[in-house]
Design a protein around this motif. Structure first.
Motif, PDB file in Angstrom:
ATOM      1  N   ARG A 370       8.616  -6.231  -0.218  1.00 17.98           N
ATOM      2  CA  ARG A 370       8.978  -7.511  -0.840  1.00 17.98           C
ATOM      3  C   ARG A 370      10.461  -7.839  -0.657  1.00 17.98           C
ATOM      4  N   GLU A 373      10.949  -8.924   2.928  1.00 15.18           N
ATOM      5  CA  GLU A 373      10.406 -10.277   3.070  1.00 15.18           C
ATOM      6  C   GLU A 373      11.383 -11.320   2.539  1.00 15.18           C
ATOM      7  N   ALA A 410       6.205  -6.693   5.729  1.00 15.58           N
ATOM      8  CA  ALA A 410       7.045  -7.857   5.439  1.00 15.58           C
ATOM      9  C   ALA A 410       7.011  -8.861   6.593  1.00 15.58           C
TER      10      ALA A 410
END
Length: 507
Positions: A370, A373, A410
């Motif tokens: 995360r 990303e 990601a």
């Protein structure tokens, strides 16, 4: 304030001696400048530092104190006159004009690029009595001694990492068409130039050597250069000294994202108008017994002592950890109007960058990716780009099992339906992990991929692990897709530091 709004005001006449910073003056037909600084040059003359309102490098003028100048009423903040909001409200564009590198693949950028395109691994076994008995003896070393390329008195004052950085900076400076004698000789204002360099440990190996000398031979054996050599900022400081760069000299320390953050920091400093040109990148030299032993204790590095050339295997199903490397990569970044005003060759645009923090673990990546990303999305947004514009990703991919998986997750999440169309490479298969130097070197590889329209193969990746689900370039170079113009360069470090650079080709 735009030129049009300034020119819409009333005019008055002032002598040169009456001008103050912020005045907007006309020095010729349609040539308007903001007065940045004034200083008496003599009783009869005034020195002016002027910034073109339409953008471009600052200029110095020496004028008689009684010369009359046309001044527009309505003053401008000198610091923001050509800042991130350039005339007309357009954000200042940053471009790449010079590249320099010293890596395990070669002593310069051509050597680096040729080695990457050939898919050649620079990993070997380290030798020497101090390395005997270590569970890991793998590393990607720079095969020449950088001290041999520098005058002996200078080399003695610099740690190995700073030597790498200085030589790479000199190559980048020359490649940008600038005079090796420094900023003044190149026609640049030294106060409008900067250095932004990333590293992790700087001269820590020097401290280890100093301790050894102290224990074996006493205090008189400790070099008087030890203290200035151990500070992480010594490389940036030496580049500043060598090239007469006086605007600023910054050092970024964010684990393995340090070099990438340093380049991104430089982009911001140019956009915001603080400087017009920055030497930016990363450097590291930590192939020491203690560092190798510590990574081995973490079980983070490959154990393929019997097969060094195949030890670093990003995204490969049989990967078992990263390989330590060393070297430096440096770019010259400039405001586009500054580069064009001096007739510089432009590689591409440094279009944007993104940062994030995992806030998860000191050494392990956040499994879902995360944080990665978030940095990828931030870089695209900063570059005013979409995923459809992406034609290439230079992955961080160190060849650790969980790190590669998190990055792949990601990338798939961000690229979505475009994932199969984006060729991905990982330079660490050839170079090992250059630590603080990785971001600068991999940024150079990304720029060259845009220049030549070629993606180098990922050395060491024979069979992509099931579940990675990326188009990893292997065995031979691949042409870039025709649609799109953005290439991304990823760097992630211990502690959850995530940084991504976005470069845009310029047709």
């Amino acid at each position: 304030m735009s030129e049009e709004s300034v020119m819409g005001g009333d005019c008055c006449l002032l002598t040169t001696g009456e001008l103050v910073p912020g005045d907007v003056i006309a020095t010729g037909l349609d040539s308007w400048y903001v007065v940045v600084r004034t200083a008496p040059a003599s009783e009869a003359r005034t020195r002016l530092l002027l910034r073109p309102l339409r953008g471009g490098p600052d200029q110095e003028r020496l004028l008689a104190r009684r010369d009359r100048q046309v001044v527009r009423v309505g003053r401008v903040d000198p610091a923001g006159a050509t800042g991130s909001e350039a005339p007309g409200g357009v954000r200042r564009r940053v471009v790449v004009t010079g590249l320099g590198a010293l890596t395990p693949l070669g002593a310069d950028v051509p050597g680096l690029w040729q080695g990457l395109l050939a898919g050649r691994s620079a990993v070997g076994l380290v030798t020497g009595e101090a390395f005997e008995g270590l569970p890991v003896r793998l590393a990607a070393q720079v095969l020449l001694d950088p001290a041999d390329l520098l005058p002996r008195p200078l080399a003695r004052r610099l740690n190995r990492s700073a030597q790498f950085a200085l030589l790479a900076a000199r190559e980048a400076w020359r490649d940008a068409g600038l005079d090796p004698a420094g900023t003044g000789a190149s026609g640049l204002l030294p106060t409008r130039t900067g250095v932004s360099l990333g590293t992790i440990t700087g001269g820590a190996p020097v401290l280890v050597e100093a301790q050894r000398r102290l224990e074996e031979r006493g205090p008189r054996a400790v070099s008087p250069f030890t203290a200035p050599m151990i500070v992480p900022s010594s490389a940036a400081a030496q580049i500043s000294l060598d090239l007469d760069i006086r605007g600023e000299a910054s050092t970024l320390v964010s684990a393995c994202a340090s070099g990438t953050e340093a380049v991104g920091h430089a982009v911001d400093r140019i956009r915001e108008g603080h400087v017009d040109l920055v030497v930016a990148g990363g450097t590291e030299a930590v192939i020491t017994p203690a560092i190798l032993a510590s990574f081995a204790a973490m079980r983070a590095v490959s154990l393929r002592n019997d097969d060094p050339g195949s030890a670093s295997r990003p995204f490969d199903a049989e990967r078992d950890g990263f390989v330590l490397g060393e070297g430096a990569g440096v770019l010259v970044l400039e405001a586009e109007e500054h580069a064009r005003a001096r007739g510089a060759r432009i590689y591409c645009e440094a279009a944007g960058w993104g940062l994030s923090a995992d806030a998860f673990h000191m050494v392990a990546p956040e499994p879902a990716g995360r944080g990665i990303e978030a940095a990828l999305r931030a870089a695209l947004a900063d570059a005013d780009a979409t995923v459809a514009d992406v034609v290439h990703v230079n992955a961080h991919a160190t060849a650790t099992v969980e790190g590669d998986r998190a990055e792949a997750r990601a990338l798939r999440q961000v690229l979505g339906v475009h994932t199969p169309d984006v060729p991905v490479t990982a330079n660490k298969g050839a170079l090992g992990h250059l630590q603080g130097g990785a971001g600068g070197v991999e940024a150079i590889a990304t720029v060259l991929a845009l220049r030549d329209g070629l993606v180098p193969p990922t050395a060491g990746c024979d069979d992509v692990e099931d579940g990675i689900a990326l188009d990893v370039v292997r065995r031979c170079p691949r042409s870039l897709p025709l649609d799109g113009d953005i290439a991304l360069s990823n760097s992630f470090g211990f502690g959850g530091h995530n940084a991504v650079l976005a470069f845009r080709s310029i047709g």
